[in-house]
Write an enzyme that holds these catalytic residues in place. Structure first.
Site, PDB file in Angstrom:
ATOM      1  N   TYR A  35     -16.126  15.814 -15.057  1.00  0.00           N
ATOM      2  CA  TYR A  35     -16.701  14.474 -15.054  1.00  0.00           C
ATOM      3  C   TYR A  35     -17.740  14.360 -13.946  1.00  0.00           C
ATOM      4  CZ  TYR A  35     -16.647   9.379 -14.212  1.00  0.00           C
ATOM      5  OH  TYR A  35     -16.983   8.070 -14.005  1.00  0.00           O
ATOM      6  N   LYS A  44      -8.409   4.610 -19.295  1.00  0.00           N
ATOM      7  CA  LYS A  44      -8.785   5.004 -20.639  1.00  0.00           C
ATOM      8  C   LYS A  44      -7.628   4.810 -21.633  1.00  0.00           C
ATOM      9  CE  LYS A  44     -12.646   6.340 -18.606  1.00  0.00           C
ATOM     10  NZ  LYS A  44     -12.342   6.415 -17.181  1.00  0.00           N
ATOM     11  N   ASP A 101      -6.915  17.474 -15.284  1.00  0.00           N
ATOM     12  CA  ASP A 101      -7.299  16.126 -15.706  1.00  0.00           C
ATOM     13  C   ASP A 101      -7.013  16.018 -17.195  1.00  0.00           C
ATOM     14  OD1 ASP A 101      -8.584  13.802 -16.569  1.00  0.00           O
ATOM     15  OD2 ASP A 101     -10.258  14.031 -15.183  1.00  0.00           O
ATOM     16  N   ARG A 161       0.831  -1.208   0.000  1.00  0.00           N
ATOM     17  CA  ARG A 161       0.000   0.000   0.000  1.00  0.00           C
ATOM     18  C   ARG A 161       0.860   1.250   0.000  1.00  0.00           C
ATOM     19  NH1 ARG A 161      -2.052   2.781   4.251  1.00  0.00           N
ATOM     20  NH2 ARG A 161      -1.869   1.001   5.659  1.00  0.00           N
TER      21      ARG A 161
END
Length: 392
Positions: free
Chosen positions: A110, A207, A182, A57
């Protein structure tokens, strides 16, 4: 290996086969934790006195390779990998703000980013407002004493509107406000906001960076000090980190990013030209279209116009949905950047969470469709679009 050219970095940066038994492909370090050779070593690593891995992590060798590669691609100092694009967005916005702060946003974002901003305002009194960012004077007037972050999508999802990143970055520096961009729609192959003066660039790696529809992930790049702070605070403590296997898949997908993006752009330009001429299409929104209002800006800050086209059907929501349902090759799905051509209806899908009034202010009408142009033969994509348009 130090390289200068993008197409070489996407294949080689961050990996040395000699350090891994000559394996051409990077290994997957599929482990949750790492063994210390002594108690003192463990103590030293937790104290930050010794480099080395502790727990996946916090850091993992496969993930670290990906972080180094995306940093090279975006021409930044340090990359961070997250479990999703929204994990990246939330870690960055929460890490850069505190109660009472204000976030200045581009005119559209978004749908899930919109939802996060609403949550931050309701729970933590971190306010936000949306702004067209068309000119310097209006941007300065929108900044207040509590503005802690300027958050931008460019192109904006799904209206394709652009923001002049250099202009915004120049103004933000006067106020010492970080600019977060972004860059999902463009990928670092087409646009690099850090080179234009912005501070952090992020991606839904799901994406274009993945390109094959089989990974959920997020990536962010910025200056060493800022990204290290985020890594040791909101990324570590909220825990939205990337798995080693997903990092490995992204390392594989990124190798073909330049050639894929060239094909996406080539196909999209041809389809945008044809859509403009069809009588059932009201308007086409594509930065590569000479009639696009910000065509010159697109040429100045993007290598190419990308693989996404938004267009409005003549009619209403029912007609838009009828068009989608009559498609045969093109898939109805809300992602983008895959080899397959995908289409979605933002008003009822990706931006369904946005109240109608806000949605319409963003330019998202019931007739608007977003097409993610794939890698198929453009003629076959057009044949499918045309037969469905002709059926309306």
């Amino acid at each position: 290996m130090d390289t200068k050219r993008f197409e070489t970095d996407v294949i080689h940066k961050g990996y040395n086969a000699e350090q891994h038994y000559g394996s051409l492909a990077p290994p997957i370090f599929q482990t949750s934790t790492f063994v210390f050779d002594s108690a003192e070593t463990g103590a030293a690593r937790f104290a930050g006195e010794q480099e080395g891995y502790i727990y996946s992590r916090l850091s993992n060798p496969t993930v670290a390779m990906l972080e180094e590669r995306i940093a090279a691609m975006e021409k930044g100092e340090k990359g961070l990998a997250f479990g999703s694009g929204m994990a990246a967005v939330s870690a960055i916005l929460l890490g850069l703000t505190k109660t009472g702060d204000h976030i200045l946003c581009s005119e559209g974002v978004y749908g899930c980013t919109f939802g996060l901003l609403q949550l931050m305002e309701e729970k933590y009194h971190i306010t936000h407002n949306f702004h067209p960012m068309n000119d310097e004077e209006s941007i300065r007037s929108a900044i207040n004493d509590h503005t802690a972050v300027i958050y931008i999508e460019s192109p904006i999802n799904p209206t394709m509107k652009l923001v002049d990143l250099s202009m915004v970055a120049r103004i933000a520096k006067e106020y010492n406000i970080p600019v977060v961009v972004d860059n999902t729609f463009s990928s670092p192959y087409l646009q690099r906001p850090l080179e234009l003066g912005c501070d952090i660039v992020l991606h839904s790696a799901t994406k274009y960076l993945c390109g094959h529809g089989d990974v959920i992930g997020g990536l962010a790049v910025g200056r060493q000090e800022m990204m290290s702070h985020l890594a040791m605070t909101t990324q570590k403590d909220i825990g939205g980190v990337m798995s080693p296997f997903d990092a490995w898949l992204l390392l594989r997908g990124i190798k073909t990013l330049p050639v894929r993006m060239d094909r996406h752009c080539e196909n999209a330009k041809k389809l945008a030209d044809l859509l403009k001429k069809h009588p059932s299409v009201n308007r086409v929104l594509y930065p590569g279209d000479p009639d696009f209002p910000q065509y010159e800006l697109a040429n100045s800050q993007m290598l190419n116009a990308g693989g996404l086209i938004s267009f409005e059907i003549r009619g209403d929501k029912v007609i838009a949905q009828k068009f989608m349902n009559h498609l045969r090759l093109i898939k109805i799905a809300v992602s983008l950047g895959d080899a397959e051509t995908l289409i979605q209806h933002p008003a009822t899908m990706t931006h369904a969470v946005v109240p109608e009034e806000n949605r319409l202010q963003m330019g998202i009408t019931d007739q608007l469709l977003r097409l993610s142009v794939g890698l198929e033969a453009w003629e076959d994509i057009w044949d499918d679009i045309k037969q469905s348009l002709d059926s309306l």
